[in-house]
Write an enzyme that holds these catalytic residues in place. Structure first.
Site, PDB file in Angstrom:
ATOM      1  N   LEU A 161     -12.452 -34.947 -17.591  1.00 40.48           N
ATOM      2  CA  LEU A 161     -12.717 -36.444 -18.719  1.00 40.48           C
ATOM      3  C   LEU A 161     -13.720 -35.980 -19.808  1.00 40.48           C
ATOM      4  CD1 LEU A 161     -11.860 -38.529 -16.127  1.00 40.48           C
ATOM      5  CD2 LEU A 161     -10.139 -38.037 -17.395  1.00 40.48           C
ATOM      6  N   VAL A 177     -28.140 -38.380 -24.800  1.00 37.62           N
ATOM      7  CA  VAL A 177     -29.514 -38.346 -25.300  1.00 37.62           C
ATOM      8  C   VAL A 177     -28.944 -38.690 -27.087  1.00 37.62           C
ATOM      9  CG1 VAL A 177     -31.771 -37.546 -26.202  1.00 37.62           C
ATOM     10  CG2 VAL A 177     -30.394 -37.455 -23.370  1.00 37.62           C
TER      11      VAL A 177
HETATM   12  S1  MYA Z   1     -21.081 -31.932 -21.966  1.00 33.69           S
HETATM   13  C1  MYA Z   1     -21.415 -32.800 -22.933  1.00 33.69           C
HETATM   14  C2  MYA Z   1     -22.879 -33.353 -23.840  1.00 33.69           C
HETATM   15  N1  MYA Z   1     -23.260 -33.851 -24.584  1.00 33.69           N
HETATM   16  C3  MYA Z   1     -22.973 -34.249 -25.851  1.00 33.69           C
HETATM   17  O1  MYA Z   1     -22.905 -32.692 -26.047  1.00 33.69           O
HETATM   18  C4  MYA Z   1     -23.677 -35.331 -26.511  1.00 33.69           C
HETATM   19  C5  MYA Z   1     -24.476 -35.361 -27.671  1.00 33.69           C
HETATM   20  N2  MYA Z   1     -25.346 -34.726 -27.240  1.00 33.69           N
HETATM   21  C6  MYA Z   1     -26.380 -34.196 -26.791  1.00 33.69           C
HETATM   22  O2  MYA Z   1     -25.991 -35.605 -26.268  1.00 33.69           O
HETATM   23  C7  MYA Z   1     -27.780 -33.876 -26.370  1.00 33.69           C
HETATM   24  O3  MYA Z   1     -28.005 -32.958 -27.299  1.00 33.69           O
HETATM   25  C8  MYA Z   1     -28.086 -33.084 -25.205  1.00 33.69           C
HETATM   26  C9  MYA Z   1     -28.790 -32.186 -24.741  1.00 33.69           C
HETATM   27  C10 MYA Z   1     -28.181 -34.594 -24.275  1.00 33.69           C
HETATM   28  C11 MYA Z   1     -26.530 -32.734 -24.808  1.00 33.69           C
HETATM   29  N3  MYA Z   1     -24.873 -29.740 -20.312  1.00 33.69           N
HETATM   30  O4  MYA Z   1     -33.634 -32.250 -23.883  1.00 33.69           O
HETATM   31  P1  MYA Z   1     -32.801 -31.342 -24.569  1.00 33.69           P
HETATM   32  C12 MYA Z   1     -29.633 -27.651 -21.828  1.00 33.69           C
HETATM   33  C13 MYA Z   1     -25.861 -28.926 -20.015  1.00 33.69           C
HETATM   34  O5  MYA Z   1     -33.724 -30.686 -25.783  1.00 33.69           O
HETATM   35  P2  MYA Z   1     -30.914 -32.039 -26.522  1.00 33.69           P
HETATM   36  C14 MYA Z   1     -21.694 -33.018 -20.355  1.00 33.69           C
HETATM   37  O6  MYA Z   1     -21.780 -34.435 -20.009  1.00 33.69           O
HETATM   38  C15 MYA Z   1     -29.921 -26.859 -23.085  1.00 33.69           C
HETATM   39  O7  MYA Z   1     -29.230 -25.389 -23.078  1.00 33.69           O
HETATM   40  N4  MYA Z   1     -26.825 -28.443 -20.765  1.00 33.69           N
HETATM   41  O8  MYA Z   1     -31.786 -30.819 -25.168  1.00 33.69           O
HETATM   42  C16 MYA Z   1     -21.701 -32.241 -18.939  1.00 33.69           C
HETATM   43  C17 MYA Z   1     -31.565 -26.436 -22.546  1.00 33.69           C
HETATM   44  O9  MYA Z   1     -31.637 -25.964 -21.885  1.00 33.69           O
HETATM   45  P3  MYA Z   1     -32.252 -24.280 -21.786  1.00 33.69           P
HETATM   46  C18 MYA Z   1     -27.275 -28.743 -21.801  1.00 33.69           C
HETATM   47  O10 MYA Z   1     -30.425 -31.622 -27.300  1.00 33.69           O
HETATM   48  C19 MYA Z   1     -23.458 -32.165 -18.539  1.00 33.69           C
HETATM   49  C20 MYA Z   1     -31.937 -28.354 -22.462  1.00 33.69           C
HETATM   50  O11 MYA Z   1     -30.515 -28.559 -22.246  1.00 33.69           O
HETATM   51  C21 MYA Z   1     -26.690 -29.124 -22.679  1.00 33.69           C
HETATM   52  O12 MYA Z   1     -31.961 -33.731 -26.923  1.00 33.69           O
HETATM   53  C22 MYA Z   1     -23.435 -31.194 -17.671  1.00 33.69           C
HETATM   54  C23 MYA Z   1     -32.550 -28.234 -23.708  1.00 33.69           C
HETATM   55  O13 MYA Z   1     -32.569 -29.947 -23.297  1.00 33.69           O
HETATM   56  C24 MYA Z   1     -25.152 -29.254 -21.889  1.00 33.69           C
HETATM   57  N5  MYA Z   1     -24.086 -29.491 -22.605  1.00 33.69           N
HETATM   58  O14 MYA Z   1     -30.059 -33.112 -25.086  1.00 33.69           O
HETATM   59  C25 MYA Z   1     -25.527 -31.245 -16.648  1.00 33.69           C
HETATM   60  N6  MYA Z   1     -26.530 -29.039 -23.909  1.00 33.69           N
HETATM   61  O15 MYA Z   1     -33.663 -24.171 -22.088  1.00 33.69           O
HETATM   62  C26 MYA Z   1     -25.193 -30.255 -16.041  1.00 33.69           C
HETATM   63  C27 MYA Z   1     -27.589 -28.966 -23.429  1.00 33.69           C
HETATM   64  O16 MYA Z   1     -32.154 -23.859 -20.861  1.00 33.69           O
HETATM   65  C28 MYA Z   1     -25.035 -30.597 -14.196  1.00 33.69           C
HETATM   66  N7  MYA Z   1     -28.196 -28.422 -22.333  1.00 33.69           N
HETATM   67  O17 MYA Z   1     -31.340 -23.780 -22.363  1.00 33.69           O
HETATM   68  C29 MYA Z   1     -25.885 -29.837 -13.701  1.00 33.69           C
HETATM   69  C30 MYA Z   1     -25.190 -30.120 -12.182  1.00 33.69           C
HETATM   70  C31 MYA Z   1     -26.199 -31.209 -11.564  1.00 33.69           C
HETATM   71  C32 MYA Z   1     -26.015 -32.164 -10.726  1.00 33.69           C
HETATM   72  C33 MYA Z   1     -25.961 -30.757  -9.043  1.00 33.69           C
HETATM   73  C34 MYA Z   1     -25.416 -31.387  -7.703  1.00 33.69           C
HETATM   74  C35 MYA Z   1     -25.967 -30.313  -6.438  1.00 33.69           C
END
Ligand code: MYA
Length: 415
Positions: free
Chosen positions: A415, A167
């Site tokens: 990756l 994001v």
């Molecule tokens: S991991 C790499 C993640 N990217 C980065 O670290 C890049 C820099 N950071 C950002 O771009 C933002 O900080 C991100 C969060 C986008 C990470 N995985 O929108 P919010 C939860 C999962 O207000 P933002 C990768 O790419 C957080 O605990 N959840 O936060 C694998 C909170 O939830 P809760 C995460 O900081 C990704 C909520 O998001 C992560 O603006 C796998 C807050 O949202 C994270 N890395 O945006 C994703 N970071 O309140 C899951 C924060 O509950 C996939 N959060 O604690 C799941 C499987 C889906 C498919 C299923 C198929 C069946």
């Protein structure tokens, strides 16, 4: 995804990190508490069965319309074949993706790497999801999935590997990430897939294992100059350079680059090797051709062909992932190699990996990184890798393990 590029660790940093992780276990996760993932309250409850947490639903019961975004934004599917779209994704990630804890480095995945990572056999364009600002059409967020067969103990499970969740820095903390995760989940469900694997540097409910990054200096002077590593106690620059010096060429007879004709032999070698780990990809020849056949500046693979029998006995690989160096006058990029899949049957793993270091050095990488997965612990210290401050947590979505794995039981590198 993965994790921040990590620098030299210190005992204090380790203690602080363990404390922060234990705090984040007691924290509320408003979103993750609603999802079919292992919950922190269930850690240690061995009465819960291993396997899917929720059963699949009928495809006709999967929501047919995308989730709602805040009204200024719209969904877009990112066609990575398009040079223009690929450049937009590249720039979003280059400026907004994962940084280390001290904001000194940020991953800088190349366009060729992104195309490789996102277009494996059987990929779905609909899983390459962007968010644009309606007014300017600027790409402001991204998340991706790619299909994979992952074996968990005796079961091969169709999964999505989720990566590149990003994001834009100006739109953080507005709960956009949960909407993106729900949307990718919906699109994965539409393909009749109900499980996923992903990694993150943050602690979420609940890691299947936690790995540590280790770093082997190839260009110690540059690493010290940019603040990636520090000069050791009682060390001078010239002693440090000498410490990390490597031979000019690999030592193992028959060590050579992998070629297309090696795909069947490498597939057999790899399938047999990965069968010992609790969680590992179930690679067929198409997967091996895509993921392991060398691609310039993306993935490098080498093998050992016996000079006598011409049998292929060992294999090693690494991928190329540079990081931008934020705010250094002299250097703008750190060229890092990441250990990928390595297999040994004849050549000792230590010798095989030393040859990998040698070819990485020849290719001008500054550092060689490896996680403590598979049998990596057996060579890390001996080959002068140092522990980093980057932790990488591995997760499964909608699949429970009775208890967490040791990192050495994991045979999966994302990756
Ligand atoms: S991991 C790499 C993640 N990217 C980065 O670290 C890049 C820099 N950071 C950002 O771009 C933002 O900080 C991100 C969060 C986008 C990470 N995985 O929108 P919010 C939860 C999962 O207000 P933002 C990768 O790419 C957080 O605990 N959840 O936060 C694998 C909170 O939830 P809760 C995460 O900081 C990704 C909520 O998001 C992560 O603006 C796998 C807050 O949202 C994270 N890395 O945006 C994703 N970071 O309140 C899951 C924060 O509950 C996939 N959060 O604690 C799941 C499987 C889906 C498919 C299923 C198929 C069946």
């Amino acid at each position: 995804d993965s994790n921040p590029v990590a620098k030299d660790d210190s005992a204090l940093e380790t203690i602080v990190r363990k404390f922060q992780d234990s705090m984040s276990m007691s924290k509320k996760h408003k979103f993750w508490e609603t999802q079919p993932v292992g919950q922190f309250k269930d850690v240690g409850d061995s009465s819960l069965p291993e396997g899917p947490i929720e059963p699949p639903t009928l495809l006709s019961e999967v929501k047919q319309e995308p989730y709602n975004l805040p009204s200024q934004y719209e969904w877009t599917t990112c066609d990575m074949d398009s040079e223009e779209t690929c450049t937009e994704v590249y720039n979003l990630l280059k400026n907004n993706y994962v940084e280390d804890d001290e904001n000194m480095f940020r991953f800088n995945y190349s366009k060729e790497f992104l195309r490789w990572a996102l277009r494996p056999p059987g990929y779905y364009t609909s899983w390459h999801i962007g968010v644009r600002a309606k007014a300017s059409k600027k790409l402001v967020a991204f998340i991706t999935g790619v299909p994979a067969r992952i074996r968990v103990r005796d079961e091969v499970v169709k999964m999505a590997e989720i990566n590149f969740l990003c994001v834009h820095k100006k739109l953080r903390s507005k709960r956009l990430a949960p909407v993106m995760i729900k949307e990718v989940t919906r699109r994965v469900h539409l393909e009749n897939i109900w499980q996923a694997a992903y990694t993150a540097g943050v602690v979420l409910p609940t890691p299947i294992t936690t790995c540590q990054y280790w770093h082997r200096s190839l260009n110690p002077k540059k690493l010290i100059d940019v603040g990636f590593s520090r000069l050791g106690a009682r060390m001078t620059m010239s002693r440090t350079i000498k410490l990390y010096k490597l031979p000019d060429s690999p030592a193992t007879p028959g060590f050579r680059k992998m070629e297309l004709c090696d795909v069947p032999a490498v597939t057999r070698l790899l399938r047999n090797y990965l069968s010992q780990f609790a969680v590992a990809p179930d690679f067929d020849e198409n997967d091996v051709e895509h993921w392991l056949l060398p691609t310039e500046d993306v993935v490098d693979s080498y093998l050992v062909e016996s000079p006598e029998t011409h049998e292929i006995t060992d294999f090693c690989s690494f991928y190329t992932l540079p990081s931008s160096i934020l705010g250094n006058q002299t250097y703008s990029t750190l060229k890092a190699a990441y250990s990928y899949y390595n297999v040994f049957t004849k050549t000792p793993l230590l010798q095989l990996m030393n040859d990998a270091l040698i070819v990485a050095k020849q290719k001008d990488f500054d550092v060689f990184n490896a996680l403590d997965v598979m049998q990596n612990e057996t060579f890390l210290k001996e080959l002068k890798f140092g522990p980093g401050d980057g932790q990488l947590h591995y997760y499964l979505y909608n699949y429970r393990l009775r208890k967490a794995l040791k990192s050495s039981e994991l045979g999966l590198v994302l990756l």
